[in-house]
Design a protein around this motif. Structure first.
Motif, PDB file in Angstrom:
ATOM      1  N   PRO A  78      80.709  38.239 -75.860  1.00 44.11           N
ATOM      2  CA  PRO A  78      79.881  36.851 -75.974  1.00 44.11           C
ATOM      3  C   PRO A  78      79.481  36.504 -77.509  1.00 44.11           C
ATOM      4  CG  PRO A  78      78.562  38.692 -74.859  1.00 44.11           C
ATOM      5  CD  PRO A  78      79.605  39.373 -75.427  1.00 44.11           C
ATOM      6  N   ASP A  79      79.603  35.328 -77.702  1.00 39.93           N
ATOM      7  CA  ASP A  79      79.338  34.788 -78.862  1.00 39.93           C
ATOM      8  C   ASP A  79      78.632  33.547 -78.845  1.00 39.93           C
ATOM      9  OD1 ASP A  79      79.571  34.332 -81.725  1.00 39.93           O
ATOM     10  OD2 ASP A  79      81.637  33.960 -81.844  1.00 39.93           O
ATOM     11  N   PHE A  80      77.239  33.546 -79.267  1.00 42.87           N
ATOM     12  CA  PHE A  80      76.500  32.385 -79.082  1.00 42.87           C
ATOM     13  C   PHE A  80      75.390  31.995 -80.136  1.00 42.87           C
ATOM     14  CE2 PHE A  80      74.888  36.075 -76.602  1.00 42.87           C
ATOM     15  CZ  PHE A  80      73.705  36.295 -76.981  1.00 42.87           C
ATOM     16  N   PRO A  81      75.318  30.990 -80.521  1.00 43.95           N
ATOM     17  CA  PRO A  81      74.700  30.596 -81.487  1.00 43.95           C
ATOM     18  C   PRO A  81      72.967  31.086 -81.423  1.00 43.95           C
ATOM     19  CG  PRO A  81      74.641  28.530 -80.229  1.00 43.95           C
ATOM     20  CD  PRO A  81      75.585  29.655 -79.485  1.00 43.95           C
ATOM     21  N   ALA A  82      72.333  31.128 -82.752  1.00 43.55           N
ATOM     22  CA  ALA A  82      70.821  31.527 -82.565  1.00 43.55           C
ATOM     23  C   ALA A  82      70.059  30.481 -82.022  1.00 43.55           C
ATOM     24  CB  ALA A  82      70.345  32.009 -83.800  1.00 43.55           C
ATOM     25  N   GLU A  83      70.386  29.144 -81.843  1.00 47.62           N
ATOM     26  CA  GLU A  83      69.661  28.011 -81.445  1.00 47.62           C
ATOM     27  C   GLU A  83      69.688  27.999 -80.037  1.00 47.62           C
ATOM     28  OE1 GLU A  83      71.780  27.763 -83.845  1.00 47.62           O
ATOM     29  OE2 GLU A  83      70.757  27.600 -85.587  1.00 47.62           O
ATOM     30  N   ILE A  84      68.702  27.725 -79.273  1.00 47.53           N
ATOM     31  CA  ILE A  84      68.858  27.682 -77.633  1.00 47.53           C
ATOM     32  C   ILE A  84      69.785  26.605 -77.477  1.00 47.53           C
ATOM     33  CG2 ILE A  84      67.450  27.843 -75.600  1.00 47.53           C
ATOM     34  CD1 ILE A  84      67.212  30.104 -77.373  1.00 47.53           C
ATOM     35  N   ARG A  85      69.428  25.361 -77.708  1.00 46.61           N
ATOM     36  CA  ARG A  85      70.207  24.038 -77.396  1.00 46.61           C
ATOM     37  C   ARG A  85      70.393  23.212 -78.800  1.00 46.61           C
ATOM     38  NH1 ARG A  85      70.811  26.250 -73.325  1.00 46.61           N
ATOM     39  NH2 ARG A  85      70.152  25.420 -71.018  1.00 46.61           N
ATOM     40  N   ALA A  86      71.343  23.777 -79.387  1.00 41.02           N
ATOM     41  CA  ALA A  86      71.549  23.299 -80.738  1.00 41.02           C
ATOM     42  C   ALA A  86      72.239  21.804 -80.362  1.00 41.02           C
ATOM     43  CB  ALA A  86      72.856  24.066 -81.376  1.00 41.02           C
ATOM     44  N   PRO A  87      72.274  20.950 -81.509  1.00 41.22           N
ATOM     45  CA  PRO A  87      72.698  19.564 -81.180  1.00 41.22           C
ATOM     46  C   PRO A  87      73.943  19.625 -80.324  1.00 41.22           C
ATOM     47  CG  PRO A  87      71.603  19.655 -83.218  1.00 41.22           C
ATOM     48  CD  PRO A  87      71.633  21.118 -82.786  1.00 41.22           C
ATOM     49  N   VAL A  88      74.029  19.035 -79.325  1.00 37.67           N
ATOM     50  CA  VAL A  88      75.423  18.590 -78.785  1.00 37.67           C
ATOM     51  C   VAL A  88      76.531  18.303 -79.575  1.00 37.67           C
ATOM     52  CG1 VAL A  88      76.567  17.354 -76.791  1.00 37.67           C
ATOM     53  CG2 VAL A  88      74.120  18.162 -76.327  1.00 37.67           C
ATOM     54  N   GLY A  89      77.671  18.979 -79.331  1.00 37.89           N
ATOM     55  CA  GLY A  89      78.933  18.435 -80.023  1.00 37.89           C
ATOM     56  C   GLY A  89      79.050  19.070 -81.124  1.00 37.89           C
ATOM     57  N   THR A  90      78.093  19.817 -82.026  1.00 36.47           N
ATOM     58  CA  THR A  90      78.255  20.150 -83.419  1.00 36.47           C
ATOM     59  C   THR A  90      78.904  21.733 -83.225  1.00 36.47           C
ATOM     60  OG1 THR A  90      76.045  21.258 -83.241  1.00 36.47           O
ATOM     61  CG2 THR A  90      76.072  19.169 -84.159  1.00 36.47           C
ATOM     62  N   VAL A 150      93.737  35.490 -79.025  1.00 34.63           N
ATOM     63  CA  VAL A 150      93.264  34.838 -77.815  1.00 34.63           C
ATOM     64  C   VAL A 150      94.658  34.224 -77.398  1.00 34.63           C
ATOM     65  CG1 VAL A 150      92.116  32.958 -76.927  1.00 34.63           C
ATOM     66  CG2 VAL A 150      91.087  34.299 -78.611  1.00 34.63           C
ATOM     67  N   ASP A 151      94.994  34.635 -76.103  1.00 39.98           N
ATOM     68  CA  ASP A 151      95.935  34.025 -75.297  1.00 39.98           C
ATOM     69  C   ASP A 151      95.853  32.590 -74.689  1.00 39.98           C
ATOM     70  OD1 ASP A 151      97.753  36.171 -75.715  1.00 39.98           O
ATOM     71  OD2 ASP A 151      96.433  37.375 -74.614  1.00 39.98           O
ATOM     72  N   LEU A 152      94.615  32.600 -74.427  1.00 38.84           N
ATOM     73  CA  LEU A 152      94.081  31.165 -73.707  1.00 38.84           C
ATOM     74  C   LEU A 152      92.685  30.740 -74.179  1.00 38.84           C
ATOM     75  CD1 LEU A 152      94.169  28.958 -71.648  1.00 38.84           C
ATOM     76  CD2 LEU A 152      93.002  30.328 -69.943  1.00 38.84           C
ATOM     77  N   LEU A 153      92.872  29.827 -75.002  1.00 38.29           N
ATOM     78  CA  LEU A 153      91.356  29.169 -75.452  1.00 38.29           C
ATOM     79  C   LEU A 153      90.959  27.970 -74.483  1.00 38.29           C
ATOM     80  CD1 LEU A 153      88.915  28.784 -77.313  1.00 38.29           C
ATOM     81  CD2 LEU A 153      90.514  27.429 -78.554  1.00 38.29           C
ATOM     82  N   VAL A 154      89.894  28.012 -73.874  1.00 35.64           N
ATOM     83  CA  VAL A 154      89.425  26.911 -73.197  1.00 35.64           C
ATOM     84  C   VAL A 154      88.312  26.167 -73.982  1.00 35.64           C
ATOM     85  CG1 VAL A 154      88.166  26.272 -71.055  1.00 35.64           C
ATOM     86  CG2 VAL A 154      89.811  28.057 -70.706  1.00 35.64           C
ATOM     87  N   ALA A 155      88.561  24.961 -74.579  1.00 32.39           N
ATOM     88  CA  ALA A 155      87.593  24.406 -75.179  1.00 32.39           C
ATOM     89  C   ALA A 155      87.102  23.112 -74.716  1.00 32.39           C
ATOM     90  CB  ALA A 155      88.464  23.953 -76.638  1.00 32.39           C
ATOM     91  N   MET A 156      85.897  23.089 -74.702  1.00 34.37           N
ATOM     92  CA  MET A 156      85.191  22.126 -73.750  1.00 34.37           C
ATOM     93  C   MET A 156      85.073  20.892 -74.813  1.00 34.37           C
ATOM     94  SD  MET A 156      84.803  23.329 -70.856  1.00 34.37           S
ATOM     95  CE  MET A 156      83.616  22.572 -69.851  1.00 34.37           C
ATOM     96  N   ASN A 157      85.048  21.142 -75.978  1.00 35.33           N
ATOM     97  CA  ASN A 157      84.844  19.913 -76.831  1.00 35.33           C
ATOM     98  C   ASN A 157      85.552  19.993 -78.262  1.00 35.33           C
ATOM     99  OD1 ASN A 157      83.227  21.222 -78.398  1.00 35.33           O
ATOM    100  ND2 ASN A 157      81.341  20.392 -77.619  1.00 35.33           N
ATOM    101  N   PRO A 158      85.746  18.941 -79.007  1.00 34.10           N
ATOM    102  CA  PRO A 158      86.365  19.213 -80.272  1.00 34.10           C
ATOM    103  C   PRO A 158      85.947  20.304 -81.144  1.00 34.10           C
ATOM    104  CG  PRO A 158      86.361  16.899 -79.882  1.00 34.10           C
ATOM    105  CD  PRO A 158      85.632  17.643 -78.821  1.00 34.10           C
ATOM    106  N   ALA A 159      84.474  20.414 -80.998  1.00 33.96           N
ATOM    107  CA  ALA A 159      83.580  21.358 -82.021  1.00 33.96           C
ATOM    108  C   ALA A 159      84.323  22.944 -81.792  1.00 33.96           C
ATOM    109  CB  ALA A 159      82.279  21.437 -82.014  1.00 33.96           C
ATOM    110  N   ALA A 160      84.204  23.170 -80.201  1.00 29.51           N
ATOM    111  CA  ALA A 160      84.614  24.317 -79.782  1.00 29.51           C
ATOM    112  C   ALA A 160      86.220  24.706 -80.103  1.00 29.51           C
ATOM    113  CB  ALA A 160      84.459  24.336 -78.256  1.00 29.51           C
TER     114      ALA A 160
END
Lengths: 393, 617
Positions: free
Chosen positions: B46-58, B81-91
């Protein structure tokens, strides 16, 4: 404050047990003997006398004495230090409490006062600066059956250990805390402490200290203390009564002891403790009793939210005008705690506040028990294989 | 409908990435569960940001979950990675470089619009500007399809949009031929009390799964056949769970009550969360007011005769240093867990690093050595946790357990151990005087066991053994305060010797790879999987190389010198700026070469293999 020079004031092998100028016997108890006529000295109800009972010493035979609680180590405080009186009082109190010696633990931080555990023939720990409240919290959480005393000073508990002292108060861990307040740093040789008065000239403040001091009783009351009291090194009888009450209280029994440092802050409390001025400058108050002092010739009454001194001899006021103290009233405790180094009022000594509130260690073990009752004693085997599992053959 | 052709793969790496509010950790966890059901070996990151709800889309709000699975032995969360599922441009922007050339990128095309490009600081639409030509891009209108599916459910727009990860999960499950039932079961249980949400999620899972079958965009689906794991009963386990269960096992086998004192800190808080649920296993947890109080409560509990543990991450250890010294000099058993994260200072709270090794070894005033023992895989955390508790009690010493963010949050299939196979954990409290002074029996708290040099553990409540401990130097034997010069030197040497004797607990070193090689890779901690996978690749490519992995960094194994002497070249990969390498150089005076990665992410096998190639030519 560090502990780097513990041998700075060795004594010459003698063990003074009382401060100079103090008579070993005959000193009149200031409070009980000065009651208005017709009033019987009656102790307040003890919160709960539960706890370990039985003869001290562990052998269950003879009655323990002060000697049973004195370790074989040389006491190394400066001759004439107020600490000796506190040590002697605690050692004399111990046999009266009836707790077996092996069930008693003294835990301290760092500073002159914190050498205390080495001199008690009980279990003990001389820990690190300011952290004794954390050690006793863990110890009582692990072992609620033990009778735990914490020894600290004004620097240890109000400066470096400030965070811990407030948190042990709100948790209400079932221990007794004796805070030796001498308004100075002794072991590091004379810097001002968090209870030193503004303008105090010390080695570290040659032009006077700028720090506003703490009022320890007000501080712990602000931190949700459930039992807060004050006594003094030069009144062993009062000290013993107050320590006994702190011990009988099931929760954090906080006792501030005014303690004379005859080397670096000699006489800091003399106006409250010495014969010439004590009667007029100190008031020993008790639960459900009118506030009187100066041999019953003066009293304190409430005027609005403030206390004021009244003359009980000039005919204008009588004993009925005096405030009857109630140690279970948080409001009165707040008012009383604020009577602090006031030129117009005597300094209060006694139990400021007592509240019946479950102790942390009681709640902790009740919760553990209720979880075990609800879900049964845990099985390691079940735990390891809980959740989604699959078989590979 | 004609079923699409299925291609069989030996292994695959999938990365789900989106906003931290997009539910990517949940999606990843459910995909992992399905993969465990499919009996693949696996490793997750898992790889997540330190912010709980960082600004959306960043870009800094992107949360990811990477999973590597296969029919072969899986040692790391995957290189590429063989398959990247990206929910938005930032991801997409944050993760695109991790996708292998020719790999698949599945995007939520509804999110690829001007506002999101601006939020991610992108000048053009990557779906149109040719920057993704190296990859196979699959555009799915996740937002629109989700809204379409749920339009008649009565859920509001926010609730609907939040569910789109279930569509993505269903689609990914289909693509890799994973069973959908585990996720269905989980949804049904999780939302049992909210039937409308439950039904919406179940519907989306199904729709996503079917979408794969019907859409023209997928020409094949993949299959990864079961791995050959050792027979037995398995569960998927995260390092933090394994660690907590190792502690429960220690409580169980020793008969001691555990007291865990801790202050919340990422990534160690989950130990506190987990243990606080285990009260019926004889575990007391205390959430202290700060890090110092946390270790203080543990020391108090140890004095009372409990198995005392405190857990934190690097900044917390910095605060505990003085109390660790106290535990060392009063010689009480205490376990100090450090789930390492990126440093220095607050550093990278949610990213992994191995940069607290020197702090663990030396970060105290005075000469205050303590055993330092490191876990190497999520499952290994169980064994190591049990082992540190046992050693702490046997040798009456504080012990440092090093884990890290990757181990704590990473997961793998775990062969469930049989409690009876654990090493015995015997505890003996002192119950009588152990010495005679002037013909009187007395208790000397610092008289030692001849073999382990441990002092006796006497619990308050034991009559006749009343004694005082403290931070002042003590006389050898009686434990009374002593300022004697010779005694102080003796005590420093004795305490160091006691730690050294723990060598007796260390298993002989196993050499992995080609023992006839000149080059030896030496690792510790969570790099084990990457190192051994890298060595395997190098061996398969005909390169001669071997590796060893240290669980004990202090004391070092007694046979380490002899093993090192069989080689002439040494490589020490670490996720720090070179720490074990310094220890080894100073201890063995051999030419150890460092390989450092300090990016908050674990090594991949290819990085290790590349360095090996460079060294052996």
């Amino acid at each position: 404050m560090s502990d780097k020079n513990p041998d700075s004031k060795p004594n010459n092998g003698r063990k003074p047990t009382l401060p100079p100028g103090m008579k070993p016997k005959g000193a009149k108890p200031p409070s009980a003997s000065k009651l208005p006529p017709g009033m019987k000295p009656k102790g307040p109800p003890t919160a709960k006398p539960e706890g370990p009972q039985g003869p001290a010493g562990g052998d269950g035979a003879s009655k323990a004495t002060r000697a049973d609680f004195s370790s074989d180590q040389d006491v190394r405080w400066c001759p004439g230090c107020g600490d000796y009186a506190i040590l002697a009082t605690v050692q004399r109190l111990m046999p009266e409490l009836g707790v077996p010696r092996e069930k008693v633990v003294f835990v301290s931080g760092i500073g002159c006062s914190s050498r205390f555990p080495y001199y008690m023939n009980t279990y003990g720990m001389h820990s690190i600066h300011g952290r004794a409240p954390t050690i006793v919290t863990g110890l009582k959480s692990a072992r609620p059956d033990l009778d735990v005393w914490m020894i600290t000073g004004d620097g240890d508990s109000l400066s470096i250990g400030g965070n811990h002292i407030i948190h042990i108060m709100r948790r209400n861990v079932n221990v007794q805390i004796i805070m030796f307040n001498n308004q100075i740093y002794g072991l590091t040789k004379g810097q001002y402490s968090p209870t030193s008065e503004i303008g105090k000239v010390t080695k570290s403040t040659p032009f006077g200290s700028l720090d506003h001091p703490f009022n320890p009783i007000a501080l712990v009351l602000g931190a949700e203390a459930s039992f807060a009291a004050r006594t003094m090194d030069r009144d062993p009888k009062h000290m013993k009564e107050i320590l006994k009450r702190a011990h009988d209280y099931r929760g954090t029994g906080f006792v501030e002891v005014y303690q004379n440092c005859n080397i670096f802050n000699d006489g800091a409390f003399f106006q409250f403790t010495e014969k010439e001025t004590k009667s007029d400058r100190a008031i020993f108050f008790e639960h459900k009793k009118p506030l009187t002092y100066a041999g019953g010739t003066k009293g304190l009454r409430l005027n609005g939210f403030s206390l004021e001194s009244i003359d009980l001899e000039n005919g204008n006021f009588g004993i009925d005008d005096c405030l009857v103290y109630d140690e279970t009233s948080r409001d009165l405790a707040g008012i009383m705690a604020r009577v602090y180094w006031r030129p117009d009022l005597p300094q209060p000594f006694g139990v400021f506040y007592r509240e019946d509130r479950p102790s942390y260690d009681d709640l902790l073990h009740k919760q553990v028990q209720s979880v075990i009752e609800r879900s049964g004693k845990g099985s390691l085997e079940k735990l390891l294989s809980e959740g989604e599992t699959w078989e590979v053959s | 409908m004609a079923l699409k052709p299925v291609e069989t793969l030996p292994e695959a790496t999938v990365l789900f990435a989106g906003d931290s509010g997009d539910g990517m950790q949940l999606t990843g966890t459910q995909f992992t569960l399905a993969t465990a059901y499919a009996m693949n070996d696996l490793a997750t990151l898992p790889d997540f940001p330190a912010e709980i709800r960082a600004p959306v889309g960043t870009t800094y709000g992107v949360s990811g979950f990477q999973l590597h699975f296969g029919s072969i032995d899986i040692r790391t969360p995957g290189d590429e990675v063989d398959l990247l599922v990206a929910m938005n441009p930032a991801a997409l922007k944050v993760n695109v470089e991790r996708v292998r050339i020719g790999g698949t990128i599945l995007v939520n095309s509804n999110a690829f619009e001007k506002r999101n490009f601006d939020l991610a600081n992108m000048n053009s639409n990557p779906l149109e500007d040719g920057s993704l030509d190296k990859y196979r891009v699959i555009q799915v209108e996740l937002t629109r399809l989700t809204r379409e599916t749920l339009k008649d459910t009565g859920l509001n727009q926010k609730e609907i949009d939040r569910s789109k990860n279930m569509f993505a999960l269903g689609l990914a499950l289909w693509l890799y031929s994973r069973p959908v039932e585990p996720a269905q079961k989980w949804v049904a249980a999780k939302f049992a009390k909210k039937p409308d949400i439950r039904d919406a999620n179940l519907e989306l899972l199904k729709k996503g799964y079917h979408f794969g079958e019907t859409t023209e965009q997928f020409v094949t689906r993949y299959e990864v056949t079961p791995a050959k794991l050792k027979p037995g009963r398995y569960r998927a386990i995260m390092g933090v769970q394994a660690l907590a269960m190792g502690i429960v096992a220690a409580a169980n086998k020793s008969g001691l009550q555990v007291v865990y004192g801790s202050y919340p800190i990422t990534p160690a808080s989950d130990i506190l969360h987990t243990l606080s649920r285990y009260k019926n296993h004889g575990i007391v947890t205390i959430q202290a007011e700060d890090e110092i109080a946390a270790i203080g409560t543990a020391i108090g509990a140890a004095f009372g005769g409990s198995l005392a543990i405190t857990g934190t991450s690097g900044p917390g250890i910095a605060l505990k240093g003085e109390a660790m010294g106290l535990a060392h000099i009063i010689e009480l058993p205490l376990v100090i867990i450090n789930v390492q994260r990126g440093g220095p200072s607050t550093g990278l709270p949610t990213k992994t690093e191995q940069s607290d090794l020197l702090q663990a070894l030396y970060g105290r005033n005075g000469d205050a050595p303590m055993p330092v023992i490191a876990a190497s895989t999520p499952g290994d955390c169980f064994e190591v946790a049990y082992e540190v508790c046992r050693i702490a009690v046997k040798y009456m010493t504080p012990v440092v357990l090093l884990s890290d963010g990757y181990l704590a949050n990473g997961s793998e299939p775990w062969l469930i151990p049989n409690p009876e196979d654990l090493k015995p954990f015997n505890v003996k409290f002192a119950d009588k005087p152990n010495h005679v002074v002037d013909d009187e029996p007395v208790f000397w708290p610092y008289l030692r066991d001849e073999t382990t040099m441990a002092r006796p553990w006497a619990k308050p409540g034991t009559a006749g053994l009343e004694h005082r401990v403290g931070g002042l130097e003590k006389h050898n034997g009686s434990g009374n305060v002593s300022y004697d010069a010779q005694n102080h030197e003796l005590m420093i040497k004795i305490r160091a010797e006691k730690i050294q004797r723990i060598q007796a607990e260390i298993a002989p070193i196993k050499i992995f790879g080609d023992p006839t090689a000149d080059l030896l890779v030496v690792g510790w901690g969570s790099t084990k999987g990457a190192i051994e996978a890298g060595v395997t690749r190098a061996n398969e490519a005909g390169k001669k190389v071997a590796s060893i992995h240290l669980r004990f960094v202090n004391p070092l194994p007694s046979d380490l010198g002899a093993v090192l002497s069989q080689f002439s070249q040494y490589l020490v990969p670490e996720m720090n700026n070179g720490q074990l390498v310094k220890v080894l150089r100073s201890e063995y005076l051999l030419p150890f070469e460092a390989l450092n990665k300090i990016q908050g992410r674990p090594f991949g096998p290819s990085e290790i293999a590349a360095k090996i190639s460079e060294m052996v030519g």
